[in-house]
Write an enzyme that holds these catalytic residues in place. Structure first.
Site, short mmCIF file in Angstrom:
data_model
loop_
_atom_site.label_atom_id
_atom_site.label_comp_id
_atom_site.label_asym_id
_atom_site.label_seq_id
_atom_site.Cartn_x
_atom_site.Cartn_y
_atom_site.Cartn_z
N ASP A 188 0.84 -1.61 -0.02
CA ASP A 188 0.38 0.15 -0.31
C ASP A 188 1.22 1.01 -0.07
OD1 ASP A 188 -2.43 -1.39 0.39
OD2 ASP A 188 -2.67 -1.46 2.21
N ASP A 230 -6.72 -1.53 -5.00
CA ASP A 230 -8.40 -0.70 -3.72
C ASP A 230 -8.91 0.22 -4.48
OD1 ASP A 230 -7.24 -2.42 -1.75
OD2 ASP A 230 -5.80 -1.09 -0.89
#
Length: 158
Positions: free
Chosen positions: A113, A129
């Site tokens: 991330d 995402d």
């Protein structure tokens, strides 16, 4: 037409993996690099869960759910290819997001991330995402529009 939606998914998976590669290569784990002051920065994190680290470390759960989601989405895409653009684009985005994070989980044992919003408290996220969230929004729009069209059709107000 199915090929177009699969190409959209493949391009997004490629973009997701490229951004993750650049993040790992250029940002030390846990460090932040400001990108747009007060708006967006890059922070390299390893996530073994979902958003907000939910179900952290439950990799088999994510493997199984992802395989099921990918199979169902592909089945629906093939069966419903002449359906709503909102629905098919939404499915393509969900497919891309699921595959993008699945690649990380299989290859690395965690999801990379990197995007951190500065103007709102939100979990750090990645391209996959984002594709998942936008895909679900597209599907929701389709459901709302389809429901409205169905009601209008029943009332004879096309």
């Amino acid at each position: 037409m199915l090929a177009v939606y699969l190409i959209i998914s493949a391009v997004l998976v490629g973009l997701d993996q490229w951004v993750k590669y650049l993040t790992v290569a250029n940002i030390p784990l846990g460090e932040t690099k400001e990108f747009i002051p007060g708006v967006l920065s890059f922070t390299y994190l390893r996530n073994t869960g979902a958003a907000w680290s939910l179900l952290e470390g439950k990799m088999w759960f994510f493997y199984i759910v992802t395989v099921i989601v990918v199979a169902v989405v592909l089945y629906i895409l093939v069966k419903n290819i002449n359906g709503s653009k909102w629905f098919t684009v939404g499915l393509s985005l969900v497919l891309a997001g699921a595959i993008g994070n699945f690649i990380d989980r299989i290859r690395l044992g965690f999801v990379v991330d990197m995007f951190q919003t500065e103007f709102i408290s939100f979990p750090i996220f990645n391209v996959a995402d984002s594709a998942l969230v936008v895909g679900v929004i597209c599907i929701f729009i389709y459901l709302v529009l389809d429901e409205k069209a169905a009601k209008d059709g029943k009332n004879g107000t096309n």
